[in-house]
Motif scaffolding. Structure first.
Motif, PDB file in Angstrom:
ATOM      1  N   ARG A  14       6.108 -51.694  -9.910  1.00 36.10           N
ATOM      2  CA  ARG A  14       5.273 -52.833 -10.328  1.00 36.10           C
ATOM      3  C   ARG A  14       3.818 -52.399 -10.457  1.00 36.10           C
ATOM      4  NH1 ARG A  14       6.742 -57.234  -5.805  1.00 36.10           N
ATOM      5  NH2 ARG A  14       5.394 -58.632  -6.993  1.00 36.10           N
ATOM      6  N   THR A  69       1.292 -58.134  -5.373  1.00 33.43           N
ATOM      7  CA  THR A  69       0.470 -59.164  -6.036  1.00 33.43           C
ATOM      8  C   THR A  69      -1.009 -58.940  -5.714  1.00 33.43           C
ATOM      9  OG1 THR A  69       1.055 -60.575  -4.176  1.00 33.43           O
ATOM     10  CG2 THR A  69       2.161 -61.010  -6.253  1.00 33.43           C
ATOM     11  N   THR A  85      -3.347 -61.394 -14.576  1.00 34.64           N
ATOM     12  CA  THR A  85      -3.277 -62.474 -13.582  1.00 34.64           C
ATOM     13  C   THR A  85      -3.929 -63.761 -14.078  1.00 34.64           C
ATOM     14  OG1 THR A  85      -5.312 -61.667 -12.510  1.00 34.64           O
ATOM     15  CG2 THR A  85      -3.227 -60.853 -11.627  1.00 34.64           C
ATOM     16  N   HIS A  96       0.785 -67.206 -11.129  1.00 35.99           N
ATOM     17  CA  HIS A  96       1.152 -67.024  -9.716  1.00 35.99           C
ATOM     18  C   HIS A  96       2.433 -67.780  -9.365  1.00 35.99           C
ATOM     19  CE1 HIS A  96      -1.713 -64.404  -7.656  1.00 35.99           C
ATOM     20  NE2 HIS A  96      -2.516 -64.724  -8.651  1.00 35.99           N
ATOM     21  N   GLN A  99       5.283 -65.784 -10.998  1.00 36.73           N
ATOM     22  CA  GLN A  99       5.443 -64.516 -10.289  1.00 36.73           C
ATOM     23  C   GLN A  99       6.205 -64.756  -8.994  1.00 36.73           C
ATOM     24  OE1 GLN A  99       5.372 -61.425  -7.745  1.00 36.73           O
ATOM     25  NE2 GLN A  99       4.251 -63.266  -7.134  1.00 36.73           N
ATOM     26  N   GLU A 103       9.737 -63.241  -7.792  1.00 38.43           N
ATOM     27  CA  GLU A 103       9.805 -62.425  -6.572  1.00 38.43           C
ATOM     28  C   GLU A 103      10.877 -62.993  -5.625  1.00 38.43           C
ATOM     29  OE1 GLU A 103       6.108 -62.442  -4.232  1.00 38.43           O
ATOM     30  OE2 GLU A 103       6.060 -60.286  -4.563  1.00 38.43           O
ATOM     31  N   THR A 164       2.383 -60.730 -18.362  1.00 39.40           N
ATOM     32  CA  THR A 164       1.570 -60.858 -17.137  1.00 39.40           C
ATOM     33  C   THR A 164       2.291 -60.236 -15.938  1.00 39.40           C
ATOM     34  OG1 THR A 164       2.545 -62.933 -16.373  1.00 39.40           O
ATOM     35  CG2 THR A 164       0.702 -63.112 -17.943  1.00 39.40           C
ATOM     36  N   MET A 165       1.638 -60.370 -14.805  1.00 40.95           N
ATOM     37  CA  MET A 165       2.196 -59.936 -13.522  1.00 40.95           C
ATOM     38  C   MET A 165       3.581 -60.552 -13.261  1.00 40.95           C
ATOM     39  SD  MET A 165       0.300 -60.501  -9.851  1.00 40.95           S
ATOM     40  CE  MET A 165       0.027 -62.263  -9.922  1.00 40.95           C
ATOM     41  N   ALA A 166       3.805 -61.744 -13.758  1.00 42.39           N
ATOM     42  CA  ALA A 166       5.106 -62.395 -13.541  1.00 42.39           C
ATOM     43  C   ALA A 166       6.212 -61.638 -14.271  1.00 42.39           C
ATOM     44  CB  ALA A 166       5.051 -63.850 -14.013  1.00 42.39           C
ATOM     45  N   THR A 169       7.061 -58.461 -12.273  1.00 43.59           N
ATOM     46  CA  THR A 169       7.912 -58.710 -11.101  1.00 43.59           C
ATOM     47  C   THR A 169       9.363 -58.925 -11.521  1.00 43.59           C
ATOM     48  OG1 THR A 169       6.045 -59.731  -9.964  1.00 43.59           O
ATOM     49  CG2 THR A 169       8.240 -60.206  -9.084  1.00 43.59           C
TER      50      THR A 169
END
Ligand SMILES: N[C@@H](CCC(=O)N[C@@H](CS)C(=O)NCC(=O)O)C(=O)O
Length: 207
Positions: A14, A69, A85, A96, A99, A103, A164-166, A169
Motif C-alpha cells: 500500500r 493510512t 486523501t 476515509h 478506505q 480495510e 485514491t487511498m481507498a 487498500t
C-alpha cells in the motif's frame, strides 16, 4: 525518509503504491524487516512500532509513523499531485469512509482468515488461532467484495471519480485474497474490471 517493510506483503505494498503515485520512491530508503522470521517482534523493531507490524515510516528527525493510512496522509502532503486523501472536507470524508470499509471488510478480513484459518506465518508466530473466526472472516471478505462491486456501478473508482487511498487498500486486499486463494466471485464483473484498470497503473506495477 526510511520505510521499514517486507517487500511483497500487502500492507507494505500500500505504501509503495502511494509513494509511486506521488513520485517519491527515490526519496525513500527501504529497510527489510524479516517478518517471516519474527524480526518485527524483537525489541529493536518494537521500539519503532510497539504493535509489531510493517510498514513503518521513519522521518529524518526520527519520528516513526505506523498504520498505512497515517503514512499515506504524510506522503500525500509531502508533494502535490495526485491527491490520494482528498482536498475538500467532503472528498476527505468520503475517501476515509471508503478506505476504512475496504480495510475492515476486505483487507483485514482476508488477513484474519490467513492468520486464523491457514498456517499463516507459521507455528512460531501464530501462537493463537481460531479457525472458526478465520472462516467467518473469509465470508466477510467475499461480502466486502460484493459491496465494492455494487459501488463501482456508478463510479470509476471506489471513492468517486479519482484513484485514491481507498482504491489502494482494496487493491491490496484483493492481492492478499489471491495469495490465500479466496477467489473474487465470477459475477463481480465491475470489481474485476476496476482491478484490471488499477493493475495497469505504473505505480501498482512498480509495487
Ligand atoms: N493496520 C496496519 C496493518 C499492518 C500489518 O498487519 N502488517 C503485516 C504485514 S502485511 C504485519 O506486519 N504482520 C505481522 C504479524 O502479523 O505478525 C497498517 O495499516 O499498517
Amino acid at each position: 525518509m526510511k520505510v521499514y517493510e517486507f517487500k511483497g506483503f500487502p500492507n507494505p505494498a500500500r505504501v509503495r503504491i502511494a509513494l509511486a503515485e506521488k513520485g517519491l520512491l527515490n526519496r525513500v530508503e527501504f529497510i527489510t524487516v524479516d517478518v517471516p522470521n519474527g524480526a518485527h517482534r524483537q525489541p529493536a523493531f518494537l521500539a519503532k512500532n510497539p504493535f509489531g507490524a510493517v510498514p513503518v515510516l521513519e522521518l529524518d528527525d526520527g519520528t516513526t509513523i505506523a498504520e498505512c493510512t497515517a503514512i499515506t496522509e504524510y506522503i500525500d502532503h509531502v508533494s502535490g499531485e495526485p491527491s490520494l486523501t482528498g482536498r475538500t472536507p467532503k472528498e476527505r470524508a468520503l475517501i476515509h469512509m471508503t478506505q476504512r470499509r475496504a480495510e475492515a471488510n476486505v483487507l483485514d478480513a482476508v488477513a484474519t482468515y490467513f492468520h486464523h484459518a491457514t498456517p499463516g506465518l507459521g507455528p512460531q508466530l501464530e501462537s493463537y488461532q481460531n479457525k472458526e473466526w478465520g472462516e467467518k472472516q473469509r465470508e466477510r471478505a467475499i461480502q466486502g467484495m460484493r459491496f465494492f462491486d455494487g459501488l463501482l456501478a456508478n463510479q470509476p473508482f471506489v471513492a468517486g471519480n479519482d484513484f485514491t487511498m481507498a482504491d489502494i487498500t482494496l487493491f491490496a486486499g484483493l492481492a492478499f485474497a489471491d495469495f490465500v486463494k479466496i477467489e473474487v466471485p465470477a459475477d463481480l464483473t465491475r470489481l474485476k474490471a476496476w482491478r484490471a484498470r488499477v493493475s495497469a497503473r505504473p505505480s501498482v506495477a512498480a509495487a
